[in-house]
Design a protein around this motif. Structure first.
Motif, PDB file in Angstrom:
ATOM      1  N   SER A 128      -2.626   1.308  17.503  1.00 30.15           N
ATOM      2  CA  SER A 128      -3.903   1.940  17.826  1.00 30.15           C
ATOM      3  C   SER A 128      -4.228   3.167  16.978  1.00 30.15           C
ATOM      4  O   SER A 128      -5.377   3.595  16.917  1.00 30.15           O
ATOM      5  CB  SER A 128      -3.933   2.355  19.304  1.00 30.15           C
ATOM      6  N   ILE A 129      -3.224   3.744  16.309  1.00 28.50           N
ATOM      7  CA  ILE A 129      -3.469   5.046  15.694  1.00 28.50           C
ATOM      8  C   ILE A 129      -4.470   4.996  14.542  1.00 28.50           C
ATOM      9  O   ILE A 129      -5.157   5.975  14.274  1.00 28.50           O
ATOM     10  CB  ILE A 129      -2.149   5.710  15.230  1.00 28.50           C
ATOM     11  N   CYS A 130      -4.570   3.856  13.863  1.00 29.53           N
ATOM     12  CA  CYS A 130      -5.504   3.775  12.731  1.00 29.53           C
ATOM     13  C   CYS A 130      -6.967   3.759  13.171  1.00 29.53           C
ATOM     14  O   CYS A 130      -7.872   3.897  12.339  1.00 29.53           O
ATOM     15  CB  CYS A 130      -5.217   2.537  11.885  1.00 29.53           C
ATOM     16  N   SER A 131      -7.213   3.571  14.460  1.00 22.25           N
ATOM     17  CA  SER A 131      -8.593   3.546  14.947  1.00 22.25           C
ATOM     18  C   SER A 131      -9.138   4.942  15.219  1.00 22.25           C
ATOM     19  O   SER A 131     -10.339   5.108  15.452  1.00 22.25           O
ATOM     20  CB  SER A 131      -8.673   2.709  16.233  1.00 22.25           C
ATOM     21  N   TYR A 132      -8.268   5.947  15.189  1.00 19.35           N
ATOM     22  CA  TYR A 132      -8.690   7.324  15.459  1.00 19.35           C
ATOM     23  C   TYR A 132      -9.271   7.984  14.202  1.00 19.35           C
ATOM     24  O   TYR A 132      -8.894   7.637  13.076  1.00 19.35           O
ATOM     25  CB  TYR A 132      -7.496   8.170  15.904  1.00 19.35           C
ATOM     26  N   PRO A 133     -10.143   8.967  14.386  1.00 12.33           N
ATOM     27  CA  PRO A 133     -10.511   9.827  13.247  1.00 12.33           C
ATOM     28  C   PRO A 133      -9.285  10.590  12.751  1.00 12.33           C
ATOM     29  O   PRO A 133      -8.318  10.789  13.499  1.00 12.33           O
ATOM     30  CB  PRO A 133     -11.547  10.792  13.853  1.00 12.33           C
ATOM     31  N   LEU A 134      -9.339  11.036  11.489  1.00 11.95           N
ATOM     32  CA  LEU A 134      -8.243  11.813  10.929  1.00 11.95           C
ATOM     33  C   LEU A 134      -8.587  13.297  11.030  1.00 11.95           C
ATOM     34  O   LEU A 134      -9.637  13.737  10.574  1.00 11.95           O
ATOM     35  CB  LEU A 134      -8.013  11.457   9.459  1.00 11.95           C
ATOM     36  N   GLN A 155      -3.955   0.694   5.284  1.00 12.97           N
ATOM     37  CA  GLN A 155      -3.830  -0.146   6.475  1.00 12.97           C
ATOM     38  C   GLN A 155      -5.151  -0.789   6.892  1.00 12.97           C
ATOM     39  O   GLN A 155      -5.172  -1.897   7.438  1.00 12.97           O
ATOM     40  CB  GLN A 155      -3.297   0.698   7.653  1.00 12.97           C
ATOM     41  N   THR A 156      -6.264  -0.099   6.658  1.00 12.84           N
ATOM     42  CA  THR A 156      -7.557  -0.558   7.163  1.00 12.84           C
ATOM     43  C   THR A 156      -8.519  -1.022   6.080  1.00 12.84           C
ATOM     44  O   THR A 156      -9.524  -1.668   6.382  1.00 12.84           O
ATOM     45  CB  THR A 156      -8.237   0.566   7.956  1.00 12.84           C
ATOM     46  N   GLN A 157      -8.214  -0.668   4.801  1.00 12.14           N
ATOM     47  CA  GLN A 157      -9.106  -0.970   3.676  1.00 12.14           C
ATOM     48  C   GLN A 157     -10.509  -0.381   3.859  1.00 12.14           C
ATOM     49  O   GLN A 157     -11.494  -0.891   3.315  1.00 12.14           O
ATOM     50  CB  GLN A 157      -9.227  -2.488   3.454  1.00 12.14           C
ATOM     51  N   SER A 158     -10.607   0.690   4.636  1.00 10.50           N
ATOM     52  CA  SER A 158     -11.888   1.383   4.787  1.00 10.50           C
ATOM     53  C   SER A 158     -11.632   2.879   4.888  1.00 10.50           C
ATOM     54  O   SER A 158     -10.562   3.306   5.336  1.00 10.50           O
ATOM     55  CB  SER A 158     -12.631   0.894   6.038  1.00 10.50           C
ATOM     56  N   MET A 159     -12.623   3.664   4.466  1.00  6.97           N
ATOM     57  CA  MET A 159     -12.474   5.107   4.488  1.00  6.97           C
ATOM     58  C   MET A 159     -12.540   5.619   5.933  1.00  6.97           C
ATOM     59  O   MET A 159     -13.489   5.336   6.653  1.00  6.97           O
ATOM     60  CB  MET A 159     -13.577   5.771   3.656  1.00  6.97           C
ATOM     61  N   PRO A 160     -11.524   6.355   6.366  1.00  5.05           N
ATOM     62  CA  PRO A 160     -11.512   6.845   7.738  1.00  5.05           C
ATOM     63  C   PRO A 160     -12.471   8.019   7.937  1.00  5.05           C
ATOM     64  O   PRO A 160     -12.838   8.722   6.980  1.00  5.05           O
ATOM     65  CB  PRO A 160     -10.058   7.301   7.919  1.00  5.05           C
ATOM     66  N   VAL A 161     -12.880   8.213   9.174  1.00  4.38           N
ATOM     67  CA  VAL A 161     -13.697   9.377   9.544  1.00  4.38           C
ATOM     68  C   VAL A 161     -12.798  10.608   9.530  1.00  4.38           C
ATOM     69  O   VAL A 161     -11.673  10.580  10.031  1.00  4.38           O
ATOM     70  CB  VAL A 161     -14.312   9.181  10.944  1.00  4.38           C
ATOM     71  N   LEU A 162     -13.290  11.715   8.948  1.00  8.65           N
ATOM     72  CA  LEU A 162     -12.512  12.940   8.855  1.00  8.65           C
ATOM     73  C   LEU A 162     -13.079  14.023   9.759  1.00  8.65           C
ATOM     74  O   LEU A 162     -14.294  14.181   9.881  1.00  8.65           O
ATOM     75  CB  LEU A 162     -12.492  13.464   7.418  1.00  8.65           C
ATOM     76  N   GLY A 180      -8.127  12.799  17.661  1.00 10.09           N
ATOM     77  CA  GLY A 180      -7.759  11.988  16.514  1.00 10.09           C
ATOM     78  C   GLY A 180      -6.279  12.100  16.220  1.00 10.09           C
ATOM     79  O   GLY A 180      -5.495  12.502  17.085  1.00 10.09           O
ATOM     80  N   ILE A 181      -5.890  11.763  14.968  1.00  2.00           N
ATOM     81  CA  ILE A 181      -4.494  11.843  14.550  1.00  2.00           C
ATOM     82  C   ILE A 181      -4.377  12.788  13.361  1.00  2.00           C
ATOM     83  O   ILE A 181      -5.360  13.060  12.664  1.00  2.00           O
ATOM     84  CB  ILE A 181      -3.923  10.459  14.164  1.00  2.00           C
ATOM     85  N   SER A 182      -3.170  13.271  13.125  1.00  2.00           N
ATOM     86  CA  SER A 182      -2.931  14.155  11.991  1.00  2.00           C
ATOM     87  C   SER A 182      -1.518  13.935  11.483  1.00  2.00           C
ATOM     88  O   SER A 182      -0.654  13.436  12.230  1.00  2.00           O
ATOM     89  CB  SER A 182      -3.128  15.619  12.413  1.00  2.00           C
ATOM     90  N   LEU A 183      -1.268  14.307  10.239  1.00  4.82           N
ATOM     91  CA  LEU A 183       0.079  14.254   9.662  1.00  4.82           C
ATOM     92  C   LEU A 183       0.566  15.681   9.491  1.00  4.82           C
ATOM     93  O   LEU A 183      -0.042  16.478   8.777  1.00  4.82           O
ATOM     94  CB  LEU A 183       0.063  13.544   8.311  1.00  4.82           C
ATOM     95  N   LEU A 184       1.690  15.999  10.161  1.00  3.55           N
ATOM     96  CA  LEU A 184       2.213  17.362  10.154  1.00  3.55           C
ATOM     97  C   LEU A 184       3.732  17.323  10.256  1.00  3.55           C
ATOM     98  O   LEU A 184       4.317  16.269  10.557  1.00  3.55           O
ATOM     99  CB  LEU A 184       1.633  18.155  11.334  1.00  3.55           C
ATOM    100  N   PRO A 185       4.406  18.453  10.004  1.00  4.80           N
ATOM    101  CA  PRO A 185       5.855  18.489  10.201  1.00  4.80           C
ATOM    102  C   PRO A 185       6.245  18.062  11.605  1.00  4.80           C
ATOM    103  O   PRO A 185       5.607  18.446  12.590  1.00  4.80           O
ATOM    104  CB  PRO A 185       6.200  19.962   9.944  1.00  4.80           C
ATOM    105  N   THR A 186       7.291  17.255  11.697  1.00  4.19           N
ATOM    106  CA  THR A 186       7.743  16.728  12.980  1.00  4.19           C
ATOM    107  C   THR A 186       8.024  17.836  13.982  1.00  4.19           C
ATOM    108  O   THR A 186       7.771  17.681  15.186  1.00  4.19           O
ATOM    109  CB  THR A 186       9.018  15.881  12.763  1.00  4.19           C
ATOM    110  N   ALA A 187       8.524  18.968  13.494  1.00  7.47           N
ATOM    111  CA  ALA A 187       8.902  20.067  14.384  1.00  7.47           C
ATOM    112  C   ALA A 187       7.737  20.595  15.205  1.00  7.47           C
ATOM    113  O   ALA A 187       7.936  21.161  16.286  1.00  7.47           O
ATOM    114  CB  ALA A 187       9.517  21.204  13.566  1.00  7.47           C
ATOM    115  N   ILE A 188       6.505  20.418  14.731  1.00  6.79           N
ATOM    116  CA  ILE A 188       5.336  20.940  15.443  1.00  6.79           C
ATOM    117  C   ILE A 188       5.165  20.263  16.796  1.00  6.79           C
ATOM    118  O   ILE A 188       4.677  20.867  17.752  1.00  6.79           O
ATOM    119  CB  ILE A 188       4.074  20.762  14.574  1.00  6.79           C
TER     120      ILE A 188
END
Length: 245
Positions: A128-134, A155-162, A180-188
Motif C-alpha cells: 500500500s505504501i506506493c499509493s501515498y503521497p511522498l 514501482q509505479t511508472q508514474s510521477m508521485p505526488v509530492l 504520506g510516506i517519507s524516507l528517513l534514518p531508521t532511528a527516527i
C-alpha cells in the motif's frame, strides 16, 4: 618500487600504497601537533544537513562536551554543496556530506552508513505504501528525496505526488498523521507507534563522510571524530570506517 609509469601517468604499487598510508598518518600527527600550541580559545564549528542535526549530532555533541567542556561548539545546517563551499572558505572546521561532494583537496577522516527506512502511517503494508503521497524535504538535491522518488517511480511508472516540508520533525509528524510516506534514518522511527517502517534494498542505507580541509585541521576536529567513533561503534544503526585504520 613505489610506482609504475605508464602512458596515462603513474600507478602506485602495493609498497607505494603502504607508504602513502604512513605519510598521511604522519601529516595528520603533525597537523594535530601544530594545533596543540594554538593560543586561541578552543572552538569547533560543524556544518551538517538538517537530518543529521536532528538525529545523531545532538548526542555526539553532548558526548564531546562531557570530555571537552572547554570547547565551544557551533552546528550550522545548510545544503551540502553550500557546506562544502563554506568549508573551502575555512568557515567550518568540518562538515558531514555524501561521497559525491568529496573533492581531491578535501580529506575524509571518518565515514559511516546510516540505515534508512521508508516511514509510513501505522498499519501500512508494503503493497500500500506506493499509493501515498511522498513527504519530502523542499531541497531538490536532498538524497532522501531523490532516492524515494526514484524508487516509487520504479514501482509505479508514474510521477508521485509530492508534499514538501523543511524540517525532519515536520516530515515524520506528517507521516504519523497519515499524510504520506517519507524516507528517513531508521532511528527516527524508534519507539513511535504511529509509524510503520519498511527497509527496501537499494535505498536502505546512505554513506556519510566527515570531511575537513587538508591544510587547516585542528585537534578539536579529531577529538570530535574519536568521540563519535567511541559512541557509535555501539550503535547497531551505523557501520563506521576510518581511513588508514
Amino acid at each position: 618500487s613505489l610506482f609504475v609509469r605508464h602512458g596515462k601517468g603513474v600507478t602506485l604499487t602495493e609498497d607505494g600504497k603502504k607508504l602513502l598510508n604512513y605519510a598521511d598518518a604522519v601529516l595528520e600527527l603533525l597537523e594535530r601537533a601544530v594545533s596543540e600550541f594554538r593560543e586561541d580559545s578552543p572552538k569547533l564549528i560543524i556544518g551538517t544537513t538538517q537530518t543529521l542535526a536532528a538525529t545523531r549530532l545532538p548526542q555526539w555533541i553532548a558526548d564531546y562536551q562531557k570530555e571537552f567542556p572547554g570547547v565551544a561548539c557551533t552546528c550550522i545546517t545548510d545544503w551540502q554543496d553550500r557546506l562544502i563551499s563554506l568549508l573551502e572558505k575555512e568557515e567550518f572546521d568540518c562538515v558531514f556530506v555524501e561521497p559525491r561532494y568529496l573533492k581531491p583537496h578535501l580529506k575524509s577522516i571518518f565515514s559511516f552508513k546510516e540505515m534508512l527506512s521508508i516511514l509510513a502511517p501505522a498499519g501500512s503494508t508494503m503493497e500500500s505504501i506506493c499509493s501515498y503521497p511522498l513527504i519530502v524535504n523542499n531541497i531538490e538535491t536532498c538524497p532522501y528525496r531523490r532516492m524515494l522518488q526514484n524508487w516509487v517511480l520504479s514501482q509505479t511508472q508514474s510521477m508521485p505526488v509530492l508534499i514538501e516540508l523543511d524540517t525532519v520533525e515536520a516530515l515524520s509528524h506528517s507521516v504519523a498523521l497519515g499524510t504520506g510516506i517519507s524516507l528517513l534514518p531508521t532511528a527516527i522511527a524508534a519507539d513511535n507507534n504511529k509509524l510503520s517502517t519498511f527497509q527496501v534494498p537499494g535505498i536502505d542505507e546512505l554513506a556519510i563522510h566527515m570531511v575537513t580541509t587538508c591544510n587547516l585541521q585542528t585537534k578539536e576536529v579529531y577529538q570530535f571524530r574519536d568521540v563519535i567513533i567511541s559512541s557509535q561503534m555501539r550503535n547497531a544503526h551505523l557501520i563506521c570506517a576510518v581511513p588508514g585504520r
